[in-house]
Structure formats: structure tokens, C-alpha cells
Design a protein around this motif. Structure first.
Motif, PDB file in Angstrom:
ATOM      1  N   ALA A   2      -0.567  -0.711  -2.911  1.00 55.43           N
ATOM      2  CA  ALA A   2      -1.304   0.803  -3.561  1.00 55.43           C
ATOM      3  C   ALA A   2       0.051   1.337  -4.487  1.00 55.43           C
ATOM      4  CB  ALA A   2      -1.922   1.317  -2.534  1.00 55.43           C
ATOM      5  N   ASP A  28       2.579   0.435  -7.825  1.00 53.76           N
ATOM      6  CA  ASP A  28       2.191  -0.362  -6.962  1.00 53.76           C
ATOM      7  C   ASP A  28       3.164  -1.793  -6.763  1.00 53.76           C
ATOM      8  OD1 ASP A  28       0.782  -2.387  -5.277  1.00 53.76           O
ATOM      9  OD2 ASP A  28      -0.489  -2.855  -6.689  1.00 53.76           O
ATOM     10  N   GLY A  63      -3.543   4.169  -3.046  1.00 54.94           N
ATOM     11  CA  GLY A  63      -4.374   3.076  -3.497  1.00 54.94           C
ATOM     12  C   GLY A  63      -5.754   3.548  -4.354  1.00 54.94           C
ATOM     13  N   GLN A 159      -0.467  -1.231   3.451  1.00 47.80           N
ATOM     14  CA  GLN A 159      -0.334  -1.216   1.937  1.00 47.80           C
ATOM     15  C   GLN A 159       0.737  -0.373   1.347  1.00 47.80           C
ATOM     16  OE1 GLN A 159      -3.738   0.988   0.477  1.00 47.80           O
ATOM     17  NE2 GLN A 159      -3.746   2.601   1.925  1.00 47.80           N
TER      18      GLN A 159
END
Length: 346
Positions: A2, A28, A63, A159
Motif C-alpha cells: 500500500a 507502495d 492503501g 501491507q
């Protein structure tokens, strides 16, 4: 994995700003280091990302989903953010084996026994802990305990991973080897990583970009090379790397400037016609009998294969240069300035 977006984020403690108007994006899969002096706000920023603190102003999204919005008073709790956090103190359960320490986050989520076993074994192998799975934390070295904390973080497939000075408790040799572990961990997982440190060498060695912080603000977010070679302000120039910031006495707007009484070529940002300071790194100073400046050696430090010389000009300005030849304190030198970075003071 993310992106992490921060929009006008601020946080106060007892009426004193700890973070002020932080607006930036961590992309990301990036490895971001937060670097700065004690009290600059880097740990506060990490705690806001983790959900341990609520921002007083602004919005945080991970994200693409808002996890904190001060305007709406909305906040997603830490356990629902799918973020891994590696603490400086390791935070291992002393009564659990290495395997149980790693598997426990999956047990809390009530995954199946087979899924827990498979993911736990994968995390142990990825961090080189397969042979230590049945040991207790008290039987491990500092570096091994840090690997357990990493494995516990990895097993949840986060993430994003947040790390709060995770190497601060290790000795110098072990810290160097653990840097490779973190770099491999990042490459293998592809997770967005935000790493708090006050150690410049750690940040330079591992991060894709470094956010240099001061008094609750990000002063420059850039690659390690750009921070060192092209600092955007006096604070960054003096905080990152060795060197001296000196004023520009005159500048022609076309790459020539007068510095410490010498006429020299300078580098600056494209279309930057106004500059008032330069950053003189050791590599910008060459020892020469016919040098523009005359200096006296004040201190000599052996760095292994070369020497760091601290010199003093007649005007009292201290400059730092490096050489493979040894000079004794008190020796007189000529110094030539080679293409330093010039910038406008903020």
C-alpha cells in the motif's frame, strides 16, 4: 501492499506541536527512513501510522483507505490496519517458544491449524530461524530476538511494516549484519516499510528515500544521494553527512560564486539563480600547494586507509577534508574548492 498518504497531519502534546502540517506520500513498496534529532517527531509520526495515537489535525490513508481523519473524528484501530510493528525492545513473550511467538498473531485471528503451521514455518525459514524454533527468547542473542520480531511481523502478511529504531540495542558489528537482514526482508516481502532511526549510516544504507525531520516537520524527503549531494536547506546540509555550510559572498547566477574570498564554480538546482550558501563536503576540498585557501590542521582522525582532517582557516572557519597522506596537527595546507552545492537558505 500500500501507499501511505498523509494530508496536513498535526499532533500536539500538552499544547506543544509534535508534528506540524505533514503532507506527503510514501509509495507502495518503498523503504522510507525517518531521520532526525531527538524530539523531531519521527516516533510520533510512526505511532500515528500504527494507530497508537490519533492525529489532532489532518488525514492518514493507507492503501487508499482512510485510517484516521481528525476532521471527522474517525480512526481505524491498530488491529484492523494490517500493519506490522517492530519495536526497539523486541516485545517478545518470554514464556513462549520462538515458534509460538511467531504464530501467535495467527492464532488470535483464529486461522486453521494447517494455515498457522504453514505460514509460521515460512516466516521462520525466511528469517533464518528454522533451527531455533523450539528455543525460548531467553536463549537467543539480541540479533536472533530481532529476527523473531521480524518473523512475527512477516507471518501476518502486512501491507506496511513500521520499525521503531529496531537496531538501537545491538552492538556495532551486529547492527551492520542486521541491516542486510532488513534489506533482504524488504526485497522479499515487497512491503511498504517506514523505519525510524537517528543513525545516518543505517538510513543511507537501507532506505529508498529518507525523510529528514526537524521540529515536527519534514524538511526534505529525498534519496540518500540527493540528501547528501543536493541538500535543500542549511539544516539538512549540516545534519546529513560531514561538511560545513558557508555563506556565498557573490553569485553571478550562471554557476560562479565567491566563497571565502575565492572565485569558484558551484552547482545548484536547475533555474536557481538566487543562492546564498554552499555546503562544503570533504570531497569538495582538495589539498594543493597552490590552493585558494590557506588552512592549519587542527585535528587528524584515522578512518582506515585514509585520514579525516579538520582544518581552520585564518578567518576561523572550520573545514573538513579527507586524504590518504598523513598530516600532523599544526601543519599548514593549501585547499582548493571543487564545485560545491549551492542553495538558498530557507
Amino acid at each position: 501492499m500500500a501507499d501511505i498518504d498523509l494530508s496536513s497531519v498535526g499532533k500536539d502534546f500538552a499544547g506543544t506541536p509534535a508534528l506540524q502540517d505533514i503532507t506527503t506520500r510514501f509509495h507502495d513498496g518503498e523503504f522510507i527512513a525517518l531521520l532526525g534529532p531527538s524530539g523531531c517527531g519521527k516516533t510520533t509520526l510512526l505511532r500515528l501510522l500504527a494507530g497508537f495515537e490519533m492525529p489532532d489535525r489532518g488525514r492518514i490513508a493507507i492503501g487508499g483507505c482512510d485510517v484516521a481523519d481528525a476532521g471527522r473524528g474517525a480512526m481505524v484501530p491498530p488491529e484492523d490496519r494490517n500493519i506490522g510493528f517492530v519495536f526497539q525492545s523486541y516485545a517478545l513473550w518470554p514464556h513462549m517458544s520462538v515458534r509460538r511467538n511467531v504464530s501467535y498473531p495467527l492464532e488470535i485471528r483464529r486461522l486453521s491449524r494447517d494455515a498457522i503451521a504453514t505460514r509460521t514455518e515460512a516466516a521462520l525459514q525466511a528469517t533464518g530461524l528454522g533451527d531455533y524454533a523450539d528455543r525460548m527468547p531467553s536463549d537467543l542473542s539480541g540479533g536472533q530476538r530481532q529476527r523473531v520480531a521480524l518473523a512475527r511481523c512477516l507471518v501476518s502478511d502486512p501491507q506496511a511494516v513500521l520499525l521503531d529504531e529496531p537496531l538501537a540495542n545491538l552492538d556495532v558489528a551486529l547492527r551492520a549484519s542486521m541491516q542486510a537482514v532488513f534489506t533482504d526482508f524488504h526485497r522479499r516481502t515487497g512491503a511498504t516499510m517506514v523505519y525510524v532511526t537517528h543513525d545516518q549510516s543505517e538510513a543511507m544504507a537501507m532506505a529508498d528515500r529518507i525523510a529528514v525531520m526537524d521540529r515536527g516537520r519534514i524538511r526534505q524527503l529525498d534519496t540518500p544521494q540527493n540528501l547528501y549531494e543536493r541538500p535543500a536547506s542549511r539544516f539538512v546540509a549540516e545534519f546529513v553527512g560531514r561538511g560545513t555550510v558557508v555563506p556565498v559572498q557573490a553569485h553571478d547566477g550562471a554557476g560562479r560564486a565567491r566563497i571565502l574570498g575565492a572565485e569558484v564554480a558551484v552547482n545548484a538546482a536547475p533555474q536557481s539563480r538566487f543562492v546564498d550558501h554552499v555546503c562544503l563536503r570533504p570531497e569538495n576540498l582538495a589539498i594543493s600547494e597552490t590552493g585558494d585557501l590557506r588552512a592549519k590542521v587542527a585535528r587528524v582522525t584515522y578512518l582506515g586507509g585514509k585520514y579525516l582532517l579538520e582544518t581552520v582557516l585564518d578567518c576561523g572557519t572550520r573545514l573538513v577534508t579527507e586524504t590518504r597522506a598523513r598530516f600532523d596537527p599544526g601543519a599548514q595546507l593549501g585547499l582548493t574548492i571543487n564545485a560545491p552545492w549551492a542553495f538558498a537558505e530557507d
